[in-house]
Design a protein around this motif. Sequence first.
Motif, PDB file in Angstrom:
ATOM      1  N   LYS A 166       0.680  -1.166  -0.110  1.00 39.60           N
ATOM      2  CA  LYS A 166       0.067   0.112   0.000  1.00 39.60           C
ATOM      3  C   LYS A 166       0.350   1.286   0.154  1.00 39.60           C
ATOM      4  CE  LYS A 166      -4.427  -1.883   1.429  1.00 39.60           C
ATOM      5  NZ  LYS A 166      -5.211  -1.851   3.379  1.00 39.60           N
ATOM      6  N   GLN A 167       1.963   1.072   0.844  1.00 35.48           N
ATOM      7  CA  GLN A 167       2.524   2.842   0.750  1.00 35.48           C
ATOM      8  C   GLN A 167       3.135   2.814  -0.554  1.00 35.48           C
ATOM      9  OE1 GLN A 167       3.503   4.237   3.377  1.00 35.48           O
ATOM     10  NE2 GLN A 167       5.273   5.667   2.444  1.00 35.48           N
ATOM     11  N   ALA A 168       4.225   1.538  -1.426  1.00 30.49           N
ATOM     12  CA  ALA A 168       4.743   1.548  -2.378  1.00 30.49           C
ATOM     13  C   ALA A 168       3.347   2.192  -4.168  1.00 30.49           C
ATOM     14  CB  ALA A 168       4.943   0.109  -2.866  1.00 30.49           C
ATOM     15  N   LYS A 169       2.195   1.646  -3.648  1.00 28.32           N
ATOM     16  CA  LYS A 169       0.705   1.387  -4.547  1.00 28.32           C
ATOM     17  C   LYS A 169       0.992   3.414  -4.244  1.00 28.32           C
ATOM     18  CE  LYS A 169      -1.545  -1.909  -5.047  1.00 28.32           C
ATOM     19  NZ  LYS A 169      -1.851  -1.995  -6.683  1.00 28.32           N
ATOM     20  N   ALA A 170       0.976   3.693  -2.638  1.00 26.72           N
ATOM     21  CA  ALA A 170       0.496   5.405  -2.364  1.00 26.72           C
ATOM     22  C   ALA A 170       1.465   6.154  -3.470  1.00 26.72           C
ATOM     23  CB  ALA A 170       0.645   5.546  -1.323  1.00 26.72           C
ATOM     24  N   GLN A 171       3.132   5.397  -3.492  1.00 28.01           N
ATOM     25  CA  GLN A 171       3.605   6.629  -4.355  1.00 28.01           C
ATOM     26  C   GLN A 171       3.875   6.380  -6.017  1.00 28.01           C
ATOM     27  OE1 GLN A 171       6.442   8.052  -3.384  1.00 28.01           O
ATOM     28  NE2 GLN A 171       5.956   8.052  -1.297  1.00 28.01           N
ATOM     29  N   GLY A 172       3.074   5.598  -6.378  1.00 26.96           N
ATOM     30  CA  GLY A 172       2.662   5.083  -8.043  1.00 26.96           C
ATOM     31  C   GLY A 172       2.928   3.898  -8.267  1.00 26.96           C
ATOM     32  N   ALA A 173       3.906   3.351  -7.796  1.00 22.14           N
ATOM     33  CA  ALA A 173       4.328   1.932  -8.264  1.00 22.14           C
ATOM     34  C   ALA A 173       3.914   1.122  -8.695  1.00 22.14           C
ATOM     35  CB  ALA A 173       5.717   1.541  -7.066  1.00 22.14           C
ATOM     36  N   LEU A 174       4.341   0.563  -9.879  1.00 20.91           N
ATOM     37  CA  LEU A 174       3.898  -0.526 -10.079  1.00 20.91           C
ATOM     38  C   LEU A 174       4.239  -2.055  -9.125  1.00 20.91           C
ATOM     39  CD1 LEU A 174       4.885  -1.069 -13.657  1.00 20.91           C
ATOM     40  CD2 LEU A 174       2.789  -1.456 -12.907  1.00 20.91           C
ATOM     41  N   ILE A 175       3.367  -3.197  -8.916  1.00 21.50           N
ATOM     42  CA  ILE A 175       3.325  -3.936  -8.204  1.00 21.50           C
ATOM     43  C   ILE A 175       3.765  -5.717  -8.723  1.00 21.50           C
ATOM     44  CG2 ILE A 175       2.731  -4.591  -5.967  1.00 21.50           C
ATOM     45  CD1 ILE A 175       3.090  -1.844  -5.764  1.00 21.50           C
ATOM     46  N   SER A 176       4.330  -5.783  -8.641  1.00 19.51           N
ATOM     47  CA  SER A 176       5.193  -7.410  -8.832  1.00 19.51           C
ATOM     48  C   SER A 176       5.001  -8.428  -7.593  1.00 19.51           C
ATOM     49  CB  SER A 176       6.661  -7.362  -9.394  1.00 19.51           C
ATOM     50  OG  SER A 176       6.971  -8.151 -10.149  1.00 19.51           O
ATOM     51  N   TYR A 177       4.893  -9.155  -8.880  1.00 22.88           N
ATOM     52  CA  TYR A 177       4.598 -10.850  -7.480  1.00 22.88           C
ATOM     53  C   TYR A 177       5.227 -11.442  -8.093  1.00 22.88           C
ATOM     54  CZ  TYR A 177       1.783 -13.987  -4.646  1.00 22.88           C
ATOM     55  OH  TYR A 177       0.417 -14.550  -3.699  1.00 22.88           O
ATOM     56  N   ASP A 178       5.963 -12.517  -7.088  1.00 19.75           N
ATOM     57  CA  ASP A 178       6.219 -13.866  -7.605  1.00 19.75           C
ATOM     58  C   ASP A 178       5.914 -14.781  -6.666  1.00 19.75           C
ATOM     59  OD1 ASP A 178       6.989 -16.277  -8.132  1.00 19.75           O
ATOM     60  OD2 ASP A 178       9.430 -15.480  -8.563  1.00 19.75           O
ATOM     61  N   PRO A 179       4.654 -15.375  -6.612  1.00 19.00           N
ATOM     62  CA  PRO A 179       4.002 -16.544  -5.143  1.00 19.00           C
ATOM     63  C   PRO A 179       5.256 -17.476  -5.115  1.00 19.00           C
ATOM     64  CG  PRO A 179       2.443 -16.594  -7.027  1.00 19.00           C
ATOM     65  CD  PRO A 179       3.678 -15.834  -7.567  1.00 19.00           C
ATOM     66  N   ASN A 180       6.312 -17.763  -5.664  1.00 15.42           N
ATOM     67  CA  ASN A 180       7.383 -18.675  -4.823  1.00 15.42           C
ATOM     68  C   ASN A 180       6.945 -19.261  -4.239  1.00 15.42           C
ATOM     69  OD1 ASN A 180      10.298 -19.150  -5.475  1.00 15.42           O
ATOM     70  ND2 ASN A 180      10.649 -17.880  -3.495  1.00 15.42           N
ATOM     71  N   LEU A 181       6.394 -21.233  -4.539  1.00 14.42           N
ATOM     72  CA  LEU A 181       5.726 -21.798  -3.899  1.00 14.42           C
ATOM     73  C   LEU A 181       6.652 -22.513  -3.367  1.00 14.42           C
ATOM     74  CD1 LEU A 181       3.117 -23.211  -2.957  1.00 14.42           C
ATOM     75  CD2 LEU A 181       3.324 -24.780  -4.913  1.00 14.42           C
ATOM     76  N   ARG A 182       6.696 -22.435  -1.763  1.00 16.81           N
ATOM     77  CA  ARG A 182       7.420 -23.479  -1.014  1.00 16.81           C
ATOM     78  C   ARG A 182       6.648 -23.789  -0.258  1.00 16.81           C
ATOM     79  NH1 ARG A 182      10.064 -23.030  -4.897  1.00 16.81           N
ATOM     80  NH2 ARG A 182      12.447 -22.268  -4.962  1.00 16.81           N
ATOM     81  N   LEU A 183       5.418 -25.319  -0.486  1.00 15.20           N
ATOM     82  CA  LEU A 183       4.677 -26.081   0.478  1.00 15.20           C
ATOM     83  C   LEU A 183       5.335 -26.183   1.929  1.00 15.20           C
ATOM     84  CD1 LEU A 183       2.562 -28.233  -2.061  1.00 15.20           C
ATOM     85  CD2 LEU A 183       1.659 -25.893  -0.390  1.00 15.20           C
ATOM     86  N   ASN A 184       6.594 -26.570   2.005  1.00 13.82           N
ATOM     87  CA  ASN A 184       6.878 -27.171   2.765  1.00 13.82           C
ATOM     88  C   ASN A 184       6.827 -25.935   3.829  1.00 13.82           C
ATOM     89  OD1 ASN A 184       8.977 -26.406   1.832  1.00 13.82           O
ATOM     90  ND2 ASN A 184      10.210 -27.475   2.527  1.00 13.82           N
TER      91      ASN A 184
END
Length: 288
Positions: free
Chosen positions: A148-166
Amino acid sequence: MTKILTFGEALIDMLPLDDTNTVYEKCAGGAPANVAVGIAKLGGNAAFMTTVGNDANGRFLTDTCASYGVDTTSMHTTDKAHTGMAFVTLENGERSFDFIVQPSADQFLSVATVREAKAAFDGVTIFHYGSLSCTQESTKQATIAAIKQAKAQGALISYDPNLRLNLWQNEALARETILDMWQYADIVKISEEEHTFLGELPSCKLLVITQGEKGCIVQTAARSFHVPGHAASVVDTTGAGDAFVAAMLQSIVEQRSLEEIFARANKAGAMAVTRKGAMTGLPMAEEL
């Protein structure tokens, strides 16, 4: 210079030096840390926000990231837990992880930490996070606060779930949380295996599904297309996805075309698997 801020876990990767996975070498790791280093090695302006232990491993992680040119101002320390570790087992170049993280220092990232580091968000144009900072409710809230802080600065938001089930209590919680955190992202990168695990995917502005040496599928609101990959002699797949993300985000900052962005990302991922280690395997700008 345009700044990319990554957020989440920093860990010690214990990498095997022999074919029997008996002799190990200490290396810096953790997906968001790897992405920050990957961006810096490509000539980008990268900063990393995390919490490490007030211990030798925490200092090693901070010093290593700094040595690659990453802004480590927001790498905080805590006395509440030691820096986390992951023992990597390699079989035919493919890796699996055994984590020693209950608890680990990165789990003490807090909303208060994020708010106190408000200056770290100045000038950020891309903010990148994963799902492993969301395995605990407190760090999940810290991640949301940072987004939310990054969004308030107008930043693009990038997400890599990087699944590690353990690292999750169960598969249902992993799936629910990963999909819940999807709502904040403009850009999402997942692997084919993660797609299979998650099932039907929410929408986002840019979705990338990586396919190893086959390349990747890129989906936007306007179109969907495939970018061919590269065959590579696999030594160690640790950090390959992080190399892909680093090249993708830095290429976006450089305002390259979609086709060029993902041709470079595929190449970075392919180069990373030919070398042992996460950060050491990340390519330099001149190599791309």
